[in-house]
Enzyme design. Structure first.
Site, PDB file in Angstrom:
ATOM      1  CB  CYS A 170     -14.330  21.717  -0.309  1.00 45.18           C
ATOM      2  SG  CYS A 170     -12.586  21.615   0.215  1.00 45.18           S
ATOM      3  CB  CYS A 193     -10.589  18.978   3.494  1.00 47.63           C
ATOM      4  SG  CYS A 193     -11.511  20.399   3.629  1.00 47.63           S
ATOM      5  CD  GLU A 239      -9.090  24.680  -7.720  1.00 52.87           C
ATOM      6  OE1 GLU A 239      -8.331  25.158  -8.709  1.00 52.87           O
ATOM      7  OE2 GLU A 239      -8.935  23.507  -7.233  1.00 52.87           O
ATOM      8  CD  GLU A 259     -16.082  17.497  -0.134  1.00 52.30           C
ATOM      9  OE1 GLU A 259     -15.795  18.536  -0.609  1.00 52.30           O
ATOM     10  OE2 GLU A 259     -15.266  16.718   0.285  1.00 52.30           O
ATOM     11  CG  ASN A 283     -13.227  21.513  -6.731  1.00 52.01           C
ATOM     12  OD1 ASN A 283     -13.948  20.956  -7.614  1.00 52.01           O
ATOM     13  ND2 ASN A 283     -12.014  21.286  -6.879  1.00 52.01           N
TER      14      ASN A 283
HETATM   15  N1  THU Z   1     -11.235  19.889  -2.456  1.00 54.94           N
HETATM   16  C1  THU Z   1     -12.660  19.751  -2.182  1.00 54.94           C
HETATM   17  O1  THU Z   1     -13.640  19.982  -3.100  1.00 54.94           O
HETATM   18  N2  THU Z   1     -13.054  18.625  -1.367  1.00 54.94           N
HETATM   19  C2  THU Z   1     -12.217  18.175  -0.450  1.00 54.94           C
HETATM   20  O2  THU Z   1     -12.773  17.668   0.642  1.00 54.94           O
HETATM   21  C3  THU Z   1     -10.922  18.343  -0.635  1.00 54.94           C
HETATM   22  C4  THU Z   1     -10.212  19.204  -1.750  1.00 54.94           C
HETATM   23  C5  THU Z   1     -10.840  20.693  -3.485  1.00 54.94           C
HETATM   24  C6  THU Z   1     -10.287  21.851  -2.995  1.00 54.94           C
HETATM   25  C7  THU Z   1      -9.497  22.378  -4.330  1.00 54.94           C
HETATM   26  O3  THU Z   1     -10.230  22.813  -5.293  1.00 54.94           O
HETATM   27  C8  THU Z   1      -9.066  20.959  -4.749  1.00 54.94           C
HETATM   28  O4  THU Z   1      -9.794  19.897  -4.436  1.00 54.94           O
HETATM   29  C9  THU Z   1      -7.542  20.577  -4.529  1.00 54.94           C
HETATM   30  O5  THU Z   1      -7.285  20.501  -3.294  1.00 54.94           O
END
Ligand code: THU
Length: 158
Positions: free
Chosen positions: A73, A112, A64, A75, A62
């Site tokens: 994310c 998600c 940000e 994935e 991920n």
């Molecule tokens: N996140 C993912 O990388 N994958 C997911 O399926 C759910 C959430 C990340 C997004 C964000 O950077 C952190 O987790 C918190 O939500």
């Protein structure tokens, strides 16, 4: 009126050693990929590893951003990179792992909705089931295909 039911199937393991070699390697790559997460805002470090039909493994984490919705994310980072670089190869499996405060989460993180939608599309493109491996410290869950995580997917545009 007809009442209908959908059955969702998945397997659960206590440790990675219960998985077959290919799945175990993919899960280990996802765990390793958490180290490259850029998550200064949530502190939730996610790693993903995808296996392509030609055997290649692509990882992502991920990423940000201070403008929160601009982040992505793990994935989708992995799947978009994989399909951008190797458009002719299908994505046949994905493993996901997450760390909080340095430790691998006990219960596996579940992807998600947006990531599930993207998985569903790449599964369709590949023309075969995409296996999903959610790797936690005490529990590993394996789904045979995206449909088990996302029934009634939106695919109405033709
Ligand atoms: N996140 C993912 O990388 N994958 C997911 O399926 C759910 C959430 C990340 C997004 C964000 O950077 C952190 O987790 C918190 O939500």
């Amino acid at each position: 009126m007809t009442q209908k039911e959908i059955k969702i199937c998945y397997s659960e393991y206590d440790s990675l050693s219960g998985l077959g070699e290919e799945d175990r390697i993919l899960a280990e790559k996802a765990i390793e990929a958490t180290a490259n997460s850029y998550a200064p805002y949530s502190g939730f470090c996610v790693g993903a590893a995808v296996r392509l039909s030609d055997g290649k493994i692509i990882t992502g984490s991920n990423q940000e951003n201070i403008a929160y919705p601009s982040g992505l994310c793990a994935e989708r980072t992995a799947m978009f990179y994989a399909h951008a670089q190797y458009p002719d190869a299908g994505i046949i499996a994905i493993a996901i792992a997450a760390r909080q405060d340095g430790d691998l989460c006990e219960t596996p993180a579940s992807p998600c909705g947006a990531c599930r939608q993207v998985m569903a599309e790449y599964q369709k493109l590949a023309g075969r089931d995409m296996k999903i491996i959610l790797a936690g410290r005490r529990k590993i869950r394996v789904f045979r295909k995206v449909d088990d995580l996302l029934p009634f997917i939106f695919d109405s545009l033709h």
